[in-house]
Design a protein around this motif. Structure first.
Motif, PDB file in Angstrom:
ATOM      1  N   LEU A  74       3.726  -4.036  -2.885  1.00  0.00           N
ATOM      2  CA  LEU A  74       2.849  -3.357  -3.170  1.00  0.00           C
ATOM      3  C   LEU A  74       1.554  -3.578  -3.261  1.00  0.00           C
ATOM      4  O   LEU A  74       0.541  -3.909  -2.572  1.00  0.00           O
ATOM      5  N   THR A  75       2.054  -4.292  -4.733  1.00  0.00           N
ATOM      6  CA  THR A  75       0.426  -5.385  -5.260  1.00  0.00           C
ATOM      7  C   THR A  75       0.123  -6.866  -3.851  1.00  0.00           C
ATOM      8  O   THR A  75      -1.555  -6.298  -3.934  1.00  0.00           O
ATOM      9  N   ALA A  76       1.117  -7.169  -3.492  1.00  0.00           N
ATOM     10  CA  ALA A  76       0.655  -8.510  -2.428  1.00  0.00           C
ATOM     11  C   ALA A  76      -0.084  -8.109  -0.847  1.00  0.00           C
ATOM     12  O   ALA A  76      -0.773  -8.407  -1.114  1.00  0.00           O
ATOM     13  N   THR A  77       0.949  -6.785  -0.476  1.00  0.00           N
ATOM     14  CA  THR A  77       0.160  -6.265   0.710  1.00  0.00           C
ATOM     15  C   THR A  77      -1.610  -5.490   0.415  1.00  0.00           C
ATOM     16  O   THR A  77      -2.011  -5.562   0.837  1.00  0.00           O
ATOM     17  N   CYS A  78      -1.452  -4.944  -0.777  1.00  0.00           N
ATOM     18  CA  CYS A  78      -3.177  -4.280  -1.320  1.00  0.00           C
ATOM     19  C   CYS A  78      -4.322  -5.077  -1.336  1.00  0.00           C
ATOM     20  O   CYS A  78      -5.261  -5.032  -0.657  1.00  0.00           O
ATOM     21  N   ASN A  79      -3.526  -6.383  -1.511  1.00  0.00           N
ATOM     22  CA  ASN A  79      -4.527  -7.995  -1.956  1.00  0.00           C
ATOM     23  C   ASN A  79      -4.720  -8.473  -0.471  1.00  0.00           C
ATOM     24  O   ASN A  79      -5.686  -8.582   0.004  1.00  0.00           O
ATOM     25  N   GLU A  80      -3.933  -8.153   0.537  1.00  0.00           N
ATOM     26  CA  GLU A  80      -4.382  -8.596   1.470  1.00  0.00           C
ATOM     27  C   GLU A  80      -5.086  -7.662   2.269  1.00  0.00           C
ATOM     28  O   GLU A  80      -5.865  -8.648   3.577  1.00  0.00           O
ATOM     29  N   LEU A  81      -4.837  -6.674   2.431  1.00  0.00           N
ATOM     30  CA  LEU A  81      -5.829  -5.607   3.089  1.00  0.00           C
ATOM     31  C   LEU A  81      -6.829  -4.906   2.523  1.00  0.00           C
ATOM     32  O   LEU A  81      -7.827  -4.286   2.549  1.00  0.00           O
ATOM     33  N   GLY A  82      -7.389  -6.106   1.231  1.00  0.00           N
ATOM     34  CA  GLY A  82      -8.460  -5.473   0.019  1.00  0.00           C
ATOM     35  C   GLY A  82      -9.196  -4.234  -0.129  1.00  0.00           C
ATOM     36  O   GLY A  82      -9.620  -4.227  -0.250  1.00  0.00           O
ATOM     37  N   MET A  83      -7.612  -4.193  -0.863  1.00  0.00           N
ATOM     38  CA  MET A  83      -7.829  -2.544  -1.522  1.00  0.00           C
ATOM     39  C   MET A  83      -7.546  -2.793  -2.700  1.00  0.00           C
ATOM     40  O   MET A  83      -6.253  -3.242  -3.482  1.00  0.00           O
ATOM     41  N   GLU A  84      -7.574  -1.807  -3.332  1.00  0.00           N
ATOM     42  CA  GLU A  84      -7.224  -1.614  -5.113  1.00  0.00           C
ATOM     43  C   GLU A  84      -5.674  -0.962  -5.174  1.00  0.00           C
ATOM     44  O   GLU A  84      -5.549   0.056  -4.050  1.00  0.00           O
ATOM     45  N   PRO A  85      -4.479  -0.935  -5.722  1.00  0.00           N
ATOM     46  CA  PRO A  85      -3.672  -0.336  -5.994  1.00  0.00           C
ATOM     47  C   PRO A  85      -3.456   0.545  -5.707  1.00  0.00           C
ATOM     48  O   PRO A  85      -4.115   0.845  -7.366  1.00  0.00           O
ATOM     49  N   PRO A  86      -2.893   1.665  -5.580  1.00  0.00           N
ATOM     50  CA  PRO A  86      -3.176   2.889  -5.878  1.00  0.00           C
ATOM     51  C   PRO A  86      -1.776   3.291  -7.381  1.00  0.00           C
ATOM     52  O   PRO A  86      -1.017   2.861  -7.644  1.00  0.00           O
ATOM     53  N   ALA A  87      -2.605   4.041  -7.518  1.00  0.00           N
ATOM     54  CA  ALA A  87      -1.203   4.791  -8.550  1.00  0.00           C
ATOM     55  C   ALA A  87       0.534   4.664  -7.884  1.00  0.00           C
ATOM     56  O   ALA A  87       0.349   5.987  -6.489  1.00  0.00           O
ATOM     57  N   LEU A  88       1.494   4.385  -8.462  1.00  0.00           N
ATOM     58  CA  LEU A  88       2.668   4.092  -8.138  1.00  0.00           C
ATOM     59  C   LEU A  88       3.353   5.321  -9.011  1.00  0.00           C
ATOM     60  O   LEU A  88       3.475   5.510 -10.416  1.00  0.00           O
ATOM     61  N   VAL A  89       4.259   6.374  -8.281  1.00  0.00           N
ATOM     62  CA  VAL A  89       5.308   6.962  -9.041  1.00  0.00           C
ATOM     63  C   VAL A  89       6.459   7.059  -8.491  1.00  0.00           C
ATOM     64  O   VAL A  89       6.258   6.798  -7.211  1.00  0.00           O
TER      65      VAL A  89
END
Length: 345
Positions: free
Chosen positions: A187-202
């Protein structure tokens, strides 16, 4: 109207300080959650065909999230909320099209599934757009589930997963840390690639918490030896209290409870008492030579034995005893015949 409480007894079944939430899949489970005083903002309502009455109860009760599973449900929930003058937080359940390599009956994230909006067909995108446009629905995120139990980490990386537990001594489920690294790392790596803030994860680790906490006990009755074929050891339960072996060939460890140190010297098959040839709890397992009256134990029975139990053949469901630090107390009594006839007219 919200579900009525049927008892004034305070269950204290939920500890908010643990930071846990709860998911329910029926109005009955919602009623139990309310009776147990579970904070409703931490309750998610799942299911592929929630009834209008169930959705009305959930909205009236102030449930935290409704996990919407179909276009029909999007329309229905919007109408119910509009009539009630309320707005409802929702998640849209998507089907990511990933095969987790588990049993077909516990696989939920492939395209050919009754659950969720398919990403490949474009339905997931349409559902998100419809949810955003709905005046009384607040889209808070996406939900997905791949299946259970999943013993590989690869599906968790692409994405999600269903935490596995060890049902037998040969099972080697990944550790919680390994699941976390696979899911959060991806999740973190993909958000970094897309330039977006990591969402809340449940995550929903329910089986991994309650499964190992339960042990099923059975008493041996009839023993049938078929020379050169098989020895059937029948017990006073079976598919009525554990449908998983008959439903999707789930495997369990079996131990002698009253002779735990005796040498396992007999190969036997544990048969249930129900009128079905498929009512077998475990096949060709080793036990100390059994005799009528012996008690056997099946560990890792806490997750689905109680919740999937039935009154098949009008057999009462078993009691549940809570054991902690050498002390025990009954938390559900055995059903009586009168209990099973309460609804008969």
């Amino acid at each position: 109207m919200p579900p009525r409480r049927t008892s004034t007894r305070r269950w204290r079944a939920f500890s908010p300080e643990e930071g846990l939430g709860l998911d329910v899949v029926s109005g009955g489970e919602l009623a139990v959650a309310m009776a147990g005083e579970v904070p409703l903002d931490r309750v998610y309502f799942h299911g592929n065909n929630k009834t209008p009455a169930e959705l009305e109860e959930a909205v009236a009760a102030g449930i935290g999230r409704v996990v919407v599973d179909s276009f029909h449900e999007l329309d229905l929930l919007e109408r119910i909320c509009a009539e009630a003058g309320k707005s409802q937080d929702i998640l849209v359940r998507v089907s990511p099209g990933i095969d987790p390599h588990t049993h077909a009956y516990t696989t939920t994230g492939i395209i050919d599934s009754k659950f969720g909006f398919s990403i490949q067909t474009g339905d997931a995108e349409k559902a998100v757009q419809q949810a955003i446009a709905a005046p009384h629905l607040n889209l808070r995120g996406l939900h997905f589930h791949l299946g259970s139990p999943i013993f590989e980490l690869e599906p968790s990386s692409a994405p999600g997963g269903g935490f596995a537990i060890a049902y037998t001594r040969n099972d080697q489920p990944p550790a919680a840390d390994d699941y976390a690294e696979a899911i959060v790392g991806t999740l973190t790596a993909t958000c970094n690639e897309l330039g977006m803030e990591p969402p809340a994860l449940v995550v929903e680790p329910g089986r991994s918490i309650i499964g190992p906490a339960g042990v099923a006990l059975y008493r041996i009755g009839a023993i049938k030896e078929i020379p050169g074929v098989r020895t059937y050891v029948s017990v006073d339960g079976g598919m009525g209290d554990n449908i998983r072996p008959a439903l999707y060939q789930a495997s369990y460890e079996v131990l002698s409870a009253n002779r735990p140190t005796a040498e396992p010297d007999a190969t036997v098959t544990i048969a249930g008492k129900y009128c079905e040839s498929g009512d077998v709890l475990a096949s060709d397992i080793l036990l100390p030579s059994p005799v009528a009256g012996d008690v056997i134990a099946i560990p890792a029975a806490g997750a689905y034995c109680p919740s999937m139990a039935s009154n098949y053949n009008l057999n009462p469901r078993p009691p549940i005893v809570l054991v902690n630090n050498g002390e025990s107390r009954m938390i559900r009594r055995r059903e009586s015949y009168a209990d099973m006839m309460l609804c008969d007219l």
